[in-house]
Write a protein that holds these residues in place. Structure first.
Motif, mmCIF file in Angstrom:
data_model
loop_
_atom_site.group_PDB
_atom_site.id
_atom_site.type_symbol
_atom_site.label_atom_id
_atom_site.label_comp_id
_atom_site.label_asym_id
_atom_site.label_seq_id
_atom_site.Cartn_x
_atom_site.Cartn_y
_atom_site.Cartn_z
ATOM 1 N N GLY A 1 -4.313 -3.083 -17.420
ATOM 2 C CA GLY A 1 -4.677 -4.382 -17.951
ATOM 3 C C GLY A 1 -3.981 -5.483 -17.186
ATOM 4 N N HIS A 2 -4.727 -6.525 -16.817
ATOM 5 C CA HIS A 2 -4.168 -7.687 -16.120
ATOM 6 C C HIS A 2 -4.582 -8.940 -16.895
ATOM 7 C CE1 HIS A 2 -8.170 -8.506 -14.458
ATOM 8 N NE2 HIS A 2 -8.233 -7.258 -14.037
ATOM 9 N N PRO A 3 -4.172 -10.138 -16.505
ATOM 10 C CA PRO A 3 -4.460 -11.316 -17.314
ATOM 11 C C PRO A 3 -5.939 -11.567 -17.596
ATOM 12 C CG PRO A 3 -2.699 -11.824 -15.782
ATOM 13 C CD PRO A 3 -3.197 -10.456 -15.420
ATOM 14 N N SER A 4 -6.821 -11.162 -16.687
ATOM 15 C CA SER A 4 -8.249 -11.424 -16.885
ATOM 16 C C SER A 4 -9.008 -10.243 -17.490
ATOM 17 C CB SER A 4 -8.905 -11.806 -15.551
ATOM 18 O OG SER A 4 -8.429 -13.040 -15.096
ATOM 19 N N GLY A 5 -8.373 -9.079 -17.608
ATOM 20 C CA GLY A 5 -9.081 -7.927 -18.156
ATOM 21 C C GLY A 5 -8.504 -6.624 -17.653
ATOM 22 N N THR A 6 -9.370 -5.734 -17.169
ATOM 23 C CA THR A 6 -8.926 -4.419 -16.726
ATOM 24 C C THR A 6 -9.481 -4.092 -15.343
ATOM 25 O OG1 THR A 6 -10.802 -3.189 -17.661
ATOM 26 C CG2 THR A 6 -8.943 -3.634 -19.127
ATOM 27 N N LEU A 7 -8.843 -3.137 -14.700
ATOM 28 C CA LEU A 7 -9.293 -2.662 -13.392
ATOM 29 C C LEU A 7 -8.909 -1.196 -13.257
ATOM 30 C CD1 LEU A 7 -10.499 -3.314 -10.580
ATOM 31 C CD2 LEU A 7 -8.187 -3.886 -9.826
ATOM 32 N N THR A 8 -9.812 -0.412 -12.706
ATOM 33 C CA THR A 8 -9.567 1.000 -12.451
ATOM 34 C C THR A 8 -9.436 1.232 -10.952
ATOM 35 O OG1 THR A 8 -10.789 1.670 -14.431
ATOM 36 C CG2 THR A 8 -10.455 3.346 -12.729
ATOM 37 N N VAL A 9 -8.401 1.956 -10.560
ATOM 38 C CA VAL A 9 -8.129 2.245 -9.155
ATOM 39 C C VAL A 9 -7.923 3.751 -9.008
ATOM 40 C CG1 VAL A 9 -6.688 1.731 -7.165
ATOM 41 C CG2 VAL A 9 -6.966 0.022 -8.953
ATOM 42 N N GLY A 10 -8.539 4.328 -7.984
ATOM 43 C CA GLY A 10 -8.349 5.736 -7.697
ATOM 44 C C GLY A 10 -7.448 5.923 -6.499
ATOM 45 N N ALA A 11 -6.587 6.925 -6.535
ATOM 46 C CA ALA A 11 -5.675 7.178 -5.414
ATOM 47 C C ALA A 11 -5.438 8.667 -5.267
ATOM 48 C CB ALA A 11 -4.344 6.463 -5.630
ATOM 49 N N SER A 12 -5.273 9.088 -4.026
ATOM 50 C CA SER A 12 -4.978 10.484 -3.721
ATOM 51 C C SER A 12 -3.644 10.546 -2.989
ATOM 52 C CB SER A 12 -6.091 11.076 -2.843
ATOM 53 O OG SER A 12 -5.768 12.388 -2.444
ATOM 54 N N ALA A 13 -2.629 11.138 -3.636
ATOM 55 C CA ALA A 13 -1.284 11.220 -3.060
ATOM 56 C C ALA A 13 -0.833 12.673 -2.997
ATOM 57 C CB ALA A 13 -0.303 10.402 -3.882
ATOM 58 N N GLU A 14 -0.109 13.013 -1.932
ATOM 59 C CA GLU A 14 0.406 14.372 -1.747
ATOM 60 C C GLU A 14 1.874 14.330 -1.361
ATOM 61 O OE1 GLU A 14 -1.903 16.105 1.340
ATOM 62 O OE2 GLU A 14 -3.797 16.103 0.201
ATOM 63 N N HIS A 15 2.624 15.285 -1.891
ATOM 64 C CA HIS A 15 4.022 15.416 -1.506
ATOM 65 C C HIS A 15 4.113 16.485 -0.425
ATOM 66 C CE1 HIS A 15 8.462 16.119 -2.257
ATOM 67 N NE2 HIS A 15 8.371 14.812 -2.201
ATOM 68 N N HIS A 16 4.489 16.048 0.789
ATOM 69 C CA HIS A 16 4.436 16.955 1.933
ATOM 70 C C HIS A 16 5.719 16.833 2.747
ATOM 71 C CE1 HIS A 16 2.642 19.370 5.111
ATOM 72 N NE2 HIS A 16 2.896 18.411 5.992
ATOM 73 N N GLN A 17 6.411 17.963 2.903
ATOM 74 C CA GLN A 17 7.646 18.014 3.699
ATOM 75 C C GLN A 17 8.636 16.921 3.298
ATOM 76 O OE1 GLN A 17 6.445 17.974 7.853
ATOM 77 N NE2 GLN A 17 5.842 20.139 7.814
ATOM 78 N N GLY A 18 8.782 16.783 1.990
ATOM 79 C CA GLY A 18 9.801 15.874 1.472
ATOM 80 C C GLY A 18 9.391 14.423 1.358
ATOM 81 N N THR A 19 8.179 14.073 1.757
ATOM 82 C CA THR A 19 7.730 12.686 1.659
ATOM 83 C C THR A 19 6.359 12.615 0.988
ATOM 84 O OG1 THR A 19 6.645 12.729 3.826
ATOM 85 C CG2 THR A 19 8.965 12.048 3.767
ATOM 86 N N TRP A 20 6.075 11.469 0.396
ATOM 87 C CA TRP A 20 4.780 11.246 -0.220
ATOM 88 C C TRP A 20 3.819 10.652 0.797
ATOM 89 C CZ3 TRP A 20 2.970 12.782 -4.853
ATOM 90 C CH2 TRP A 20 3.910 13.233 -5.796
ATOM 91 N N GLN A 21 2.595 11.150 0.783
ATOM 92 C CA GLN A 21 1.554 10.638 1.663
ATOM 93 C C GLN A 21 0.339 10.260 0.827
ATOM 94 O OE1 GLN A 21 0.850 13.754 4.496
ATOM 95 N NE2 GLN A 21 2.760 13.403 5.608
ATOM 96 N N VAL A 22 -0.228 9.110 1.110
ATOM 97 C CA VAL A 22 -1.411 8.641 0.393
ATOM 98 C C VAL A 22 -2.576 8.627 1.378
ATOM 99 C CG1 VAL A 22 -2.417 6.794 -0.981
ATOM 100 C CG2 VAL A 22 0.043 7.221 -1.077
ATOM 101 N N LYS A 23 -3.587 9.406 1.088
ATOM 102 C CA LYS A 23 -4.726 9.528 2.001
ATOM 103 C C LYS A 23 -5.746 8.407 1.817
ATOM 104 C CE LYS A 23 -3.189 13.271 3.877
ATOM 105 N NZ LYS A 23 -2.650 13.210 5.257
#
Length: 391
Positions: A348-370
């Motif tokens: 929820g934000h001041p004007s309403g709502t927003l949906t966001v999709g994300a793909s994240a992986e934990h690889h060799q000690g670090t996070w990666q977002v594709k």
């Protein structure tokens, strides 16, 4: 008798993208002196927008006197393999002669594909007669790839439709934007290596903070830690000069901890990045349009500041950061949204709502977002020429 030079006419379009508006140019349509970075380009674009304006109205320019409407975009045919268009964004300050080129505008990204198609920057063999045209965008500010999925009908860009975006008055055609590997080149997705840090701000306090470098560098705080509920609208913060100064001080110290600046003074010339945002658990509230947002319809509340003021909705690039942080376990955003692993978040934000999709992986000690994806819309408001006084 004094003589004055005439105005110069420059081909341009005035376009809404997402919850922002900006003046769009094709690089080759600019005067030769403004076709490369530098003082001449900045001076021209400042005059187009109408900055600096001590009245903070942009009466004598194309700007709207808010961070969402004081924007410029320069596009050119891309010479980068597997890309159609190169996109450069400039955030214009309202009260000072400064353009910040340090980050992207996620909202205006929604208009880039359409503008590129209509201005011949996408090869004809890549277009479709009816359906979705995939426009491959090189975002020059952050050196990243965006993919715009632009609807077309009868061989032309389709702008009208029934897609409703909170923060935008009228429905339009839906444009899906993919932010590919959105972590910035200035560091890892977690620039400190931690999901949560202690951010010490002399004279103000020490706060739990999550630093995210995806979409746009963003500092996330817990709303309760700084005296807010997460349901605030613009007037609750933007009319409080002390609060705005406190946020700016916290933002400067966060930028230093993220390694974006070498000393606090540099934050003055880097207003566009990083952003600062605060999060809270779901709660029912009334948006700026009077629409009731139910706690059951959202995963968390987020409020974010842009160019020193609480944003009226949510910056697209900050939404990328929110989606990324929600996908990484144990960040403040993830914990506030319930703590579970997720590939989608609705906030929820001041004007309403927003949906966001994300793909994240934990690889060799670090996070990666594709990839991070969201839907926006865009519409050309006016096209033709802007006029700018010479000299």
């Amino acid at each position: 008798m004094s003589t004055f030079a005439p105005q110069q006419k420059i081909k341009a379009s005035y376009i809404r993208g997402g919850t922002s508006k900006g003046v769009f140019f094709v690089l080759d349509d600019l005067p030769k002196s403004a076709r490369q970075p530098g003082a001449a380009r900045d001076a021209l674009l400042l005059r187009v927008i109408g900055s600096p304006d001590p009245y903070a109205k942009h009466t004598d320019g194309m700007g709207g006197a808010t961070s969402s409407t004081s924007k410029t975009v320069i596009l050119s045919k891309s010479d980068k393999a597997d890309h159609d268009v190169t996109y450069l964004f400039g955030q214009v300050a309202i009260d000072k002669p400064h353009i910040d080129w340090s980050g992207n505008c996620g909202n205006l990204s929604a208009a880039v594909g359409s503008f590129a198609i209509e201005n011949g920057l996408v090869d004809a063999n890549r277009l479709v007669q009816d359906g979705i045209c995939e426009v491959r965008i090189w975002q020059e500010n952050i050196q990243k790839t965006l993919i715009a999925h632009v609807p077309m009908s009868g061989g032309a860009v389709q702008e009208t439709g029934d897609f409703e975006l909170d923060g935008v008055t009228f429905p339009a055609a839906e444009i899906k934007i993919d932010f590919i590997e959105p972590s910035g080149d200035e560091g890892d997705v977690l620039p400190t290596g931690n999901v949560v840090d202690d951010l010490e701000v002399p004279g103000i306090g020490t706060f739990k903070a999550t630093f995210i470098n995806a979409g746009i560098p963003t500092i996330f705080l817990n709303a309760a830690d700084i005296g807010y509920t997460g349901t605030e609208l613009q007037d609750a913060i933007n009319n409080d000069a002390d609060a705005l100064q406190r946020f700016e001080t916290i933002r400067a110290h966060g930028a230093l901890k993220m390694g974006l600046i070498a000393n606090l003074e540099e934050a003055l010339a880097r207003q566009h990045t990083p952003k600062i945002a605060f999060v809270a658990p779901p709660s029912t509230y009334v948006s700026s349009s009077g629409k009731s947002i139910a706690a059951s319809d959202i995963d968390l509340l987020v409020r974010a500041l842009s160019m020193g003021k609480l944003h009226h909705a949510m910056m697209g690039t900050a939404a990328v950061a929110i989606g990324t942080a929600a996908a990484i376990e144990n960040t403040l955003v993830n914990l506030t949204a319930g703590g579970a692993a997720r590939e989608e978040v609705t906030f929820g934000h001041p004007s309403g709502t927003l949906t966001v999709g994300a793909s994240a992986e934990h690889h060799q000690g670090t996070w990666q977002v594709k990839k991070v994806s969201m839907s926006r819309s865009a519409r050309v408001l006016m096209e033709g020429h802007v006029r700018v006084p010479l000299g």
